[in-house]
Design a protein around this motif. Sequence first.
Motif, mmCIF file in Angstrom:
data_model
loop_
_atom_site.group_PDB
_atom_site.id
_atom_site.type_symbol
_atom_site.label_atom_id
_atom_site.label_comp_id
_atom_site.label_asym_id
_atom_site.label_seq_id
_atom_site.Cartn_x
_atom_site.Cartn_y
_atom_site.Cartn_z
ATOM 1 N N UNK A 245 -81.960 -52.928 -34.686
ATOM 2 C CA UNK A 245 -82.038 -51.477 -34.503
ATOM 3 C C UNK A 245 -80.938 -50.787 -35.308
ATOM 4 N N UNK A 246 -79.766 -51.427 -35.370
ATOM 5 C CA UNK A 246 -78.677 -50.870 -36.157
ATOM 6 C C UNK A 246 -78.995 -50.837 -37.642
ATOM 7 N N UNK A 247 -79.685 -51.860 -38.150
ATOM 8 C CA UNK A 247 -80.070 -51.886 -39.561
ATOM 9 C C UNK A 247 -81.063 -50.780 -39.875
ATOM 10 N N UNK A 248 -82.035 -50.562 -38.988
ATOM 11 C CA UNK A 248 -82.991 -49.476 -39.196
ATOM 12 C C UNK A 248 -82.252 -48.138 -39.190
ATOM 13 N N UNK A 467 -87.679 -55.137 -39.406
ATOM 14 C CA UNK A 467 -86.744 -55.001 -38.285
ATOM 15 C C UNK A 467 -87.284 -54.096 -37.194
ATOM 16 N N UNK A 468 -88.223 -53.217 -37.568
ATOM 17 C CA UNK A 468 -88.802 -52.292 -36.601
ATOM 18 C C UNK A 468 -90.122 -52.772 -36.040
ATOM 19 N N UNK A 469 -91.199 -52.519 -36.765
ATOM 20 C CA UNK A 469 -92.548 -52.823 -36.281
ATOM 21 C C UNK A 469 -92.722 -54.294 -35.898
ATOM 22 N N UNK A 470 -92.511 -55.213 -36.846
ATOM 23 C CA UNK A 470 -92.799 -56.623 -36.595
ATOM 24 C C UNK A 470 -91.931 -57.201 -35.486
ATOM 25 N N UNK A 471 -90.643 -56.954 -35.559
ATOM 26 C CA UNK A 471 -89.734 -57.579 -34.593
ATOM 27 C C UNK A 471 -89.914 -57.018 -33.191
ATOM 28 N N UNK A 531 -85.841 -59.297 -42.695
ATOM 29 C CA UNK A 531 -84.994 -58.100 -42.650
ATOM 30 C C UNK A 531 -83.547 -58.480 -42.926
ATOM 31 N N UNK A 532 -83.064 -59.501 -42.230
ATOM 32 C CA UNK A 532 -81.685 -59.943 -42.427
ATOM 33 C C UNK A 532 -81.480 -60.475 -43.845
#
Length: 623
Positions: A245-248, A467-471, A531-532
Amino acid sequence: MLRSLHRPGSRRAYRFAPLLALALLAGGLGACQGTDSKADTEALRTEVAGFLDSYTQEFVRLYTEASEAEWASNIHIVEGDDTNLKRTEEAQKALASYTGSLENIETTRGYLESKDQLEPLEVRQLESILYRAANFPQTVPDLVARRIAAEAAANEHLYGFTFHVDGKPIDANGIDSLLETSTDLDQRLAVWKAAKEVGGVLRGDLQEMVELRNGTVQSLGYDDYFAYQVSDYGMKSDEMMKLLEGLVRDIWPLYRELHTWARYELAARYGVPVPDVLPAHWLPDRWAQDWAATVDVEGLDLDSVIGQHEPEWVIRQAENFYVSLGFEQLPQSFWDLSSLYPVPPGAGYQKNNHASAWHMDLDHDVRSLMSVEPNQRWWSTTHHELGHIYYYLAYSRPEVPPLLREGANRAFHEGIGSLLGMVSLHRPFLEQRGLIEPSDAATGGDAAVRQLLKEALDTVVFIPFSAGLMSHFEHDLYSGAITPDDYNKAWWAYALKYQGIEPPEDRGEELCDACTKTHIINDAAQYYDYALSYVILHQLHAHIARDILHEDPRATNYYGRKDVGDFLDGILELGATEDWRQVMQEKLGEDLNAQAMLDYYAPLMEYLKKENEGRTYTLPAFE
């Protein structure tokens, strides 16, 4: 693709320990009475070494057999012929029976009771054994057998499916090509819907696999399958979700500019009013995860140049790049055994069209599964996939035990591949390779910012998707927050929240659009790896550009730089022998963070704000 895993296992231990370990524990209590603890420790380490050698030998044998079976199941799919499917099931069962055996679990836990008397490398191997055991534990053999069968069947359903547009068959490359190039919205809608047809077939498979995956790992103490996969990073689910969430949040201001730009740009292209939410079929990718094809860059028409060559030339050029960095040529077995090109028309079988790299025997049998065609997309993809291949080869050395022949973490593996894929499209590199004419555009001007825009529409746009939808979808899927009655509802709710995207028409629950994504079916609960990896690749690239090349990070040329190869090899050759956080600190001097990515795209942010002046922003600020 088989993936061997490592890192800590379940915290719920069996209370069994081998007799020697129990004796050591008892001896430790009486050490002050003169017990020869040094001799005991040496005896323990000798016993552990023997166990690890024995386990590794059998594991590698079974792993290799399972790899061969699964390879055949991915490169030769014939409707109505379940020969490869049955072979894969049997090989996977044999591997699962061994890695998940109660004896191995109990023995390993017993040794770890005395881990303070063992070497770190021994402890990491034992922890990797427990991690593997939790995936297919023989504490629940019926569940494991059902899961293996279900996953093999779902793989056949996914890759054996034939797409149709207007009643005519079309393959994945054909779908991707039309979504990248067509300006006819009716055609785009038809192609997009065709790409989703397989979802309904897989809906029941997903429901069954969620139950079985959860059941297997819960038997050894994990909350659910998502929690199990996240533990590979030494993290809990809530820690991972907070990180994602922080990355988004970090990239959201830039994504908001890209989203606004795309709404207006594509509306003009299609000759329709500007929408508040992007229709999914407007975008040049089946899942709206990569929008790069919406931008052409002057002087960077690679398709016309690469298209003059045969597909093999594309792969040879990627190999040549790695060789220029100081790596060895690919083994001949790579060329002899890989499946690199599309299935010829009328062949009578199909194959998995999703590009992947395979480490068949945890040694030097490395292969790639691709469907290479001579174009820019496959140019970048081959450079990416060979990144995985060279990672495999780098840590396949005596100093790295086979049980630890993996990336520092899964994201490192993807990050290395994506890094080399990204820089394979930098102008100075392409100029040296003779694919474009020399130009001053690399250091400034409209072409440079357009190239940066094209890159951002790949890497930055990908973060809200991954990081958003998929995770979030997979987290909720395995935690039980999403039920089978709401698969599509949840999928599109997250697409709206994190991507600002909606389906072009109502999507009923008899469908399963999430199921069309390969990783939901057969690489589950790990998509945050990507994402990472994008964050890690920008940190690696910033270091290389700043401290080794002394070049603008947006216009680099790695070609022929053996000092770059030495730096990368210093990471690759470690495998999983060190904790990934330690590797970040040792090689980069920092923890994982998105600042390098934000710095990379800083000039683009200024450009987009000017382009979007007077336009309406419909994505809200990130909360």
